[in-house]
Motif scaffolding. Structure first.
Motif, mmCIF file in Angstrom:
data_model
loop_
_atom_site.group_PDB
_atom_site.id
_atom_site.type_symbol
_atom_site.label_atom_id
_atom_site.label_comp_id
_atom_site.label_asym_id
_atom_site.label_seq_id
_atom_site.Cartn_x
_atom_site.Cartn_y
_atom_site.Cartn_z
ATOM 1 N N ASP A 17 0.749 -1.254 -0.046
ATOM 2 C CA ASP A 17 0.024 -0.028 0.066
ATOM 3 C C ASP A 17 0.706 1.317 -0.116
ATOM 4 N N SER A 18 2.048 1.117 -0.513
ATOM 5 C CA SER A 18 2.962 2.381 -0.538
ATOM 6 C C SER A 18 2.517 3.552 -1.292
ATOM 7 N N ILE A 19 2.633 4.829 -0.990
ATOM 8 C CA ILE A 19 2.169 5.806 -1.754
ATOM 9 C C ILE A 19 2.871 5.900 -3.072
ATOM 10 N N ASN A 20 4.045 5.459 -3.357
ATOM 11 C CA ASN A 20 4.748 5.312 -4.257
ATOM 12 C C ASN A 20 4.202 4.293 -5.339
ATOM 13 N N ARG A 21 3.662 3.194 -4.903
ATOM 14 C CA ARG A 21 2.875 2.307 -5.740
ATOM 15 C C ARG A 21 1.713 2.992 -6.184
ATOM 16 N N ARG A 22 0.990 3.666 -5.575
ATOM 17 C CA ARG A 22 -0.055 4.453 -5.841
ATOM 18 C C ARG A 22 0.110 5.325 -6.890
ATOM 19 N N LEU A 23 1.290 6.059 -6.826
ATOM 20 C CA LEU A 23 1.655 7.071 -7.845
ATOM 21 C C LEU A 23 1.749 6.135 -9.225
ATOM 22 N N ALA A 24 2.351 4.874 -9.221
ATOM 23 C CA ALA A 24 2.454 4.047 -10.230
ATOM 24 C C ALA A 24 1.189 3.732 -10.952
ATOM 25 N N GLU A 25 0.173 3.490 -10.205
ATOM 26 C CA GLU A 25 -0.983 3.038 -10.541
ATOM 27 C C GLU A 25 -1.865 4.212 -11.074
ATOM 28 N N ALA A 26 -1.628 5.488 -10.446
ATOM 29 C CA ALA A 26 -2.078 6.511 -11.195
ATOM 30 C C ALA A 26 -1.503 6.896 -12.562
ATOM 31 N N ALA A 27 -0.152 6.883 -12.642
ATOM 32 C CA ALA A 27 0.355 7.061 -13.786
ATOM 33 C C ALA A 27 -0.264 5.967 -14.824
ATOM 34 N N ALA A 28 -0.484 5.001 -14.684
ATOM 35 C CA ALA A 28 -0.964 3.753 -15.737
ATOM 36 C C ALA A 28 -2.319 4.289 -15.992
ATOM 37 N N GLN A 29 -3.015 5.145 -15.125
ATOM 38 C CA GLN A 29 -4.372 5.337 -15.587
ATOM 39 C C GLN A 29 -4.511 6.615 -16.423
ATOM 40 N N THR A 30 -3.305 7.018 -16.529
ATOM 41 C CA THR A 30 -3.137 8.290 -17.909
ATOM 42 C C THR A 30 -2.816 7.918 -18.962
ATOM 43 N N ALA A 31 -2.533 6.551 -19.205
ATOM 44 C CA ALA A 31 -2.172 6.049 -20.553
ATOM 45 C C ALA A 31 -3.094 6.108 -21.423
ATOM 46 N N PRO A 32 -2.780 6.683 -22.781
ATOM 47 C CA PRO A 32 -3.805 6.876 -23.741
ATOM 48 C C PRO A 32 -4.049 5.646 -24.397
ATOM 49 N N GLU A 33 -4.955 5.617 -25.264
ATOM 50 C CA GLU A 33 -5.407 4.207 -25.822
ATOM 51 C C GLU A 33 -4.121 3.938 -26.952
ATOM 52 N N ASP A 49 -6.148 13.255 -7.319
ATOM 53 C CA ASP A 49 -5.580 14.464 -7.199
ATOM 54 C C ASP A 49 -5.600 15.189 -8.517
ATOM 55 N N ALA A 50 -6.125 15.852 -9.142
ATOM 56 C CA ALA A 50 -6.013 16.370 -10.301
ATOM 57 C C ALA A 50 -4.582 16.961 -10.940
ATOM 58 N N GLU A 51 -4.105 17.625 -9.886
ATOM 59 C CA GLU A 51 -2.639 18.010 -9.920
ATOM 60 C C GLU A 51 -1.623 17.013 -10.423
ATOM 61 N N ALA A 52 -1.516 16.030 -9.301
ATOM 62 C CA ALA A 52 -0.722 14.764 -9.570
ATOM 63 C C ALA A 52 -0.979 14.163 -10.966
ATOM 64 N N LEU A 53 -2.387 13.948 -11.356
ATOM 65 C CA LEU A 53 -2.773 13.132 -12.477
ATOM 66 C C LEU A 53 -1.995 13.971 -13.723
ATOM 67 N N THR A 54 -1.967 15.305 -13.853
ATOM 68 C CA THR A 54 -1.666 16.177 -14.749
ATOM 69 C C THR A 54 -0.260 16.017 -14.917
ATOM 70 N N PHE A 110 -1.169 12.408 0.219
ATOM 71 C CA PHE A 110 -1.903 11.441 -0.718
ATOM 72 C C PHE A 110 -2.151 10.305 0.739
ATOM 73 N N GLY A 111 -1.821 10.794 2.170
ATOM 74 C CA GLY A 111 -2.331 10.158 2.986
ATOM 75 C C GLY A 111 -3.776 9.404 3.225
ATOM 76 N N GLN A 112 -4.513 10.380 2.626
ATOM 77 C CA GLN A 112 -5.927 9.771 2.739
ATOM 78 C C GLN A 112 -6.644 9.781 1.208
ATOM 79 N N VAL A 113 -5.721 10.447 0.400
ATOM 80 C CA VAL A 113 -6.347 10.505 -0.927
ATOM 81 C C VAL A 113 -5.573 9.662 -2.021
#
Length: 189
Positions: free
Chosen positions: A16-32, A164-169, A156-159
């Motif tokens: 449940d590391s925040i770094n892993r969550r950042l990696a998951e969020a990065a994966a969500q930004t991948a275009p088709e 986080d729109a800025e992080a996704l950007t 990112f402790g609770q979110v």
């Protein structure tokens, strides 16, 4: 055009590391047309030892990593900062991917580094050490694709970073630059 494959290595082994969550969020930004996979199994790779790195008898876990890096069009490294530097597990992965020297799987591969830290410094030391290690290993560091996140426990402790729109950007920009580098359309500023 074939699918672009980005392999993500996360320097924190905690599920449940925040770094892993950042990696998951990065994966969500991948275009088709872009597949971002988070590599599982870094904890099982033995520390690099040239005595173990013998053709035909390389440990299976290390060979799996090499094969995954070789099959990827680009690599995304997501690193926390441990005691002011890159975690051993991520440095070890870079070491295995760099061999055999001069022809390792990471050679000339576009690589982006995302660093994150609980401190306000945003993992700047881990980021610098990771960039240095990748460069020496022969990877093509895409500096414009880097991202750094500070005070991640508070932020990112609770979110989840995906909320986080800025992080996704920021992560989306990282992914975009890395895709451009992998597809040979990257234009250096």
């Amino acid at each position: 055009m074939s699918e672009t494959r980005i392999l993500t290595l996360v320097g924190s082994l905690r599920a449940d590391s925040i770094n892993r969550r950042l990696a998951e969020a990065a994966a969500q930004t991948a275009p088709e047309g872009v597949d971002i996979a988070i590599y599982e199994g870094l904890a099982q790779i033995p520390f690099y030892n040239e005595d173990l790195d013998v053709p035909g008898v390389v440990p299976a876990q290390a060979q799996d990593l090499r094969d995954a890096v070789a099959a990827a069009d680009a690599v995304l490294l997501v690193t926390p900062e441990y005691n002011g530097t890159v975690p051993a597990v991520l440095k070890n992965a870079i070491d295995w991917a760099s061999r055999p020297y001069g022809t390792g799987a990471i050679k000339d591969k576009p690589v982006a580094v995302v660093s994150a830290s609980m401190s306000p410094r945003a993992g700047v030391w881990a980021h610098g050490d990771t960039v240095k290690a990748v460069g020496v290993a022969g990877g093509a560091v895409v500096e414009s694709a880097s991202a750094q996140f500070a005070t991640i426990g508070e932020r990112f402790g609770q979110v989840h970073p995906a909320e986080d729109a800025e992080a996704l950007t920021q992560l989306g920009a990282t992914v975009h630059e890395l895709i451009a580098a992998a597809n040979g359309t990257f234009v250096s500023a």
